[in-house]
Write a protein that holds these residues in place. Structure first.
Motif, mmCIF file in Angstrom:
data_model
loop_
_atom_site.group_PDB
_atom_site.id
_atom_site.type_symbol
_atom_site.label_atom_id
_atom_site.label_comp_id
_atom_site.label_asym_id
_atom_site.label_seq_id
_atom_site.Cartn_x
_atom_site.Cartn_y
_atom_site.Cartn_z
ATOM 1 N N ALA A 234 30.369 55.415 -112.449
ATOM 2 C CA ALA A 234 29.632 56.638 -112.788
ATOM 3 C C ALA A 234 28.163 56.355 -113.083
ATOM 4 O O ALA A 234 27.315 57.250 -112.970
ATOM 5 N N GLY A 235 27.850 55.113 -113.480
ATOM 6 C CA GLY A 235 26.464 54.742 -113.743
ATOM 7 C C GLY A 235 25.848 55.563 -114.860
ATOM 8 O O GLY A 235 26.462 55.817 -115.895
ATOM 9 N N GLY A 236 24.617 56.028 -114.637
ATOM 10 C CA GLY A 236 23.901 56.773 -115.661
ATOM 11 C C GLY A 236 24.530 58.102 -116.016
ATOM 12 O O GLY A 236 24.224 58.679 -117.069
ATOM 13 N N ALA A 237 25.434 58.613 -115.161
ATOM 14 C CA ALA A 237 26.084 59.897 -115.455
ATOM 15 C C ALA A 237 26.939 59.826 -116.715
ATOM 16 O O ALA A 237 27.241 60.853 -117.318
ATOM 17 N N ILE A 238 27.328 58.621 -117.123
ATOM 18 C CA ILE A 238 28.207 58.475 -118.290
ATOM 19 C C ILE A 238 27.449 58.650 -119.600
ATOM 20 O O ILE A 238 28.059 58.762 -120.673
ATOM 21 N N GLU A 239 26.132 58.715 -119.549
ATOM 22 C CA GLU A 239 25.321 58.809 -120.772
ATOM 23 C C GLU A 239 25.753 59.976 -121.651
ATOM 24 O O GLU A 239 25.844 61.119 -121.211
ATOM 25 N N GLY A 240 26.042 59.664 -122.915
ATOM 26 C CA GLY A 240 26.373 60.687 -123.895
ATOM 27 C C GLY A 240 27.758 61.272 -123.777
ATOM 28 O O GLY A 240 28.118 62.175 -124.545
ATOM 29 N N VAL A 241 28.569 60.781 -122.844
ATOM 30 C CA VAL A 241 29.894 61.352 -122.601
ATOM 31 C C VAL A 241 30.920 60.709 -123.528
ATOM 32 O O VAL A 241 31.114 59.487 -123.517
ATOM 33 N N PHE A 242 31.584 61.533 -124.327
ATOM 34 C CA PHE A 242 32.646 61.052 -125.213
ATOM 35 C C PHE A 242 33.937 60.851 -124.422
ATOM 36 O O PHE A 242 34.218 61.546 -123.445
ATOM 37 N N GLY A 243 34.736 59.896 -124.880
ATOM 38 C CA GLY A 243 36.052 59.665 -124.307
ATOM 39 C C GLY A 243 36.799 58.658 -125.149
ATOM 40 O O GLY A 243 36.321 58.216 -126.211
ATOM 41 N N THR A 244 37.982 58.280 -124.708
ATOM 42 C CA THR A 244 38.740 57.207 -125.346
ATOM 43 C C THR A 244 39.010 56.131 -124.304
ATOM 44 O O THR A 244 39.053 56.405 -123.103
ATOM 45 N N VAL A 245 39.193 54.894 -124.768
ATOM 46 C CA VAL A 245 39.521 53.772 -123.884
ATOM 47 C C VAL A 245 40.696 53.009 -124.470
ATOM 48 O O VAL A 245 40.928 53.036 -125.679
ATOM 49 N N ALA A 246 41.441 52.328 -123.598
ATOM 50 C CA ALA A 246 42.614 51.584 -124.059
ATOM 51 C C ALA A 246 42.229 50.457 -124.999
ATOM 52 O O ALA A 246 42.893 50.197 -126.018
ATOM 53 N N TRP A 247 41.170 49.752 -124.640
ATOM 54 C CA TRP A 247 40.666 48.590 -125.380
ATOM 55 C C TRP A 247 39.332 48.243 -124.760
ATOM 56 O O TRP A 247 39.043 48.634 -123.627
ATOM 57 N N ASP A 248 38.502 47.495 -125.493
ATOM 58 C CA ASP A 248 37.269 47.003 -124.903
ATOM 59 C C ASP A 248 36.876 45.692 -125.554
ATOM 60 O O ASP A 248 37.214 45.433 -126.727
ATOM 61 N N SER A 249 36.165 44.870 -124.805
ATOM 62 C CA SER A 249 35.766 43.551 -125.296
ATOM 63 C C SER A 249 34.798 43.636 -126.469
ATOM 64 O O SER A 249 34.572 42.629 -127.154
#
Length: 441
Positions: free
Chosen positions: A299-314
């Protein structure tokens, strides 16, 4: 591992001595004894080395997630057989295979399609005699495979599946899920999103038209309406849609405060990027309830400011997370995604349960996982519930970074690691109220 005195010998020590000194049969005798104690079921007793089958989307809209899962599955088996990663720190695991036997693997493409996945899984069960399957990315795929595994009495360890139905109305005894569900994502998102965007907002949803998207849509509606928001409409979109413009053009810009894009994988990257290109972000906020590292990168820059949840992250900074990230990065020269962490964790969770059971006999392995409490996969204290085989765990809430700040594989920031005690539902509530697990044998 603590010992009462220097003469205590644990089962793990015996397995390690068997591998180190070539004492053939130390673990094998235990396996044969178990085979005599338990009747044949599914692909038990195991003939020769145990086979793990990995069903991942290597084509279709979730193929990026599938490729990262497969990397992690292979790393997990390498560590089970030779040591390394979490295996070196889990007291249940020896680094000499499972129950003294080297693990072998088979893998197959689900094509992000339930019928294809079912055929792939059946082949692994019948031809390859797999004692355990793991996989996912599409909840429809996971549900199809776990239903097959229940009939065939072969254990299934869910990887990425987020539908409420997986451990709700479609739950089975022979399947376990580490991943949280849409219900928990909604619970985790409401506090930070309403704090940021305020109360009494009007929202509109586009959702993937299958079990996952449907339960995301219903969960977002339930919890955001309870928080005072009002849904204008929700519109289904087919899985694998490439051009979302006809759906996005129907969103009423003058009435919508927040747009929920309940899409995942390449679909999610496409719908979000197209929404931004059409200028919707200028008129409303956008929430993508579930995303991940490959999807945010696409998604690149389109993800800016977008809330969500993730399974896990480093970015989650603790010993298990750092250990996995280091091992994965050393092996593949890339930072692992949340789906990769799920794949690695579920493989080791199954192996550790078999070691605790002292057998591959499925009912005994299942019982070792039910109500198992653990804190060794980077998400803090967790419980694998007996009533629905759903992990009770924390949920990371994230927010996308601007394109100029995306570097070194980091595309979002974690704004809240929502504690497990503020999420979920009792065994007679929510999705669990519809769960009937079925028999052990």
């Amino acid at each position: 591992m603590s010992r009462g005195n220097d003469t205590d010998v644990t089962r793990r020590d015996v397995v390690k001595m068997a591998g180190a000194t070539g004492l053939a049969g130390v673990a094998g005798v235990a396996g044969n004894a178990s085979a005599q104690e338990h009747p044949p079921i599914g692909n038990y007793p195991v003939q020769g080395n145990p086979t793990f089958g990995f069903t991942v989307p290597q084509s279709g809209p979730y193929s990026s997630e599938g490729k990262d899962e497969l990397r992690a599955y292979r790393l997990a088996v390498e560590h089970l057989n030779n040591g390394g990663g979490w295996v070196d720190n889990w007291s249940d695991l020896s680094g000499n295979g499972v129950l003294g036997n080297q693990v072998q693997t088979v893998s197959g493409d689900t094509a992000t399609d339930a019928d294809t996945a079912r055929q792939t899984a059946r082949r692994m069960i019948q031809r390859d005699k797999a004692i355990m399957l793991s996989g996912g990315s599409s909840s429809a795929v996971a549900i199809a495979i776990q239903e097959l595994c229940q009939r065939e009495k072969v254990q299934y360890m869910c990887c990425l599946t987020h539908s409420n139905d997986t451990t709700g109305k479609s739950c089975v005894r022979y399947s376990f899920r580490e991943m949280f569900n849409a219900y928990m994502s909604a619970q985790a998102l409401v506090p930070p999103v309403t704090k940021e965007y305020g109360k009494n907002n009007n929202f509109y949803q586009l959702y993937a038209d299958y079990t996952w998207g449907q339960t995301v849509q219903s969960s977002m509606k339930k919890f955001f309406e309870e928080a005072g928001w009002s849904q204008i409409n929700s519109v289904a979109t087919p899985l694998g849609t490439k051009d979302f413009s006809s759906y996005l053009s129907q969103v009423p810009r003058d009435k919508t405060d927040v747009l929920f894009l309940d899409h995942y994988g390449l679909d999610g990257a496409n719908s979000l990027s197209q929404a931004v290109d059409m200028g919707l972000k200028e008129d409303m906020k956008i929430v993508v309830p579930l995303y991940n590292r490959p999807m945010a990168q696409a998604a690149g820059g389109a993800i800016e400011g977008v809330f969500g949840t993730v399974a896990w992250d480093s970015q989650i900074d603790n010993q298990p997370s750092n250990s996995f990230t280091q091992a994965f990065q050393q092996k593949y020269q890339r930072i692992p995604s949340g789906p990769a962490q799920l794949a690695y964790a579920q493989t080791l969770q199954y192996a550790a349960a078999a070691e605790r059971a002292g057998t591959f006999y499925p009912p005994e392995v299942i019982k070792q996982l039910e109500n198992h409490q653990y804190n060794n996969i980077g998400m803090g204290e967790e419980t694998m519930r007996k009533c629905d085989h759903q992990a009770q765990r924390a949920v990371p809430v994230v927010k996308g970074l601007p394109g100029g700040e995306q570097q070194q594989g980091q595309y979002f920031e974690i704004v809240n690691l929502t504690p497990r005690d503020t999420l979920g539902y009792a065994c007679n509530e929510g999705p669990a109220a519809e769960c009937q697990l079925g028999p052990y044998e």
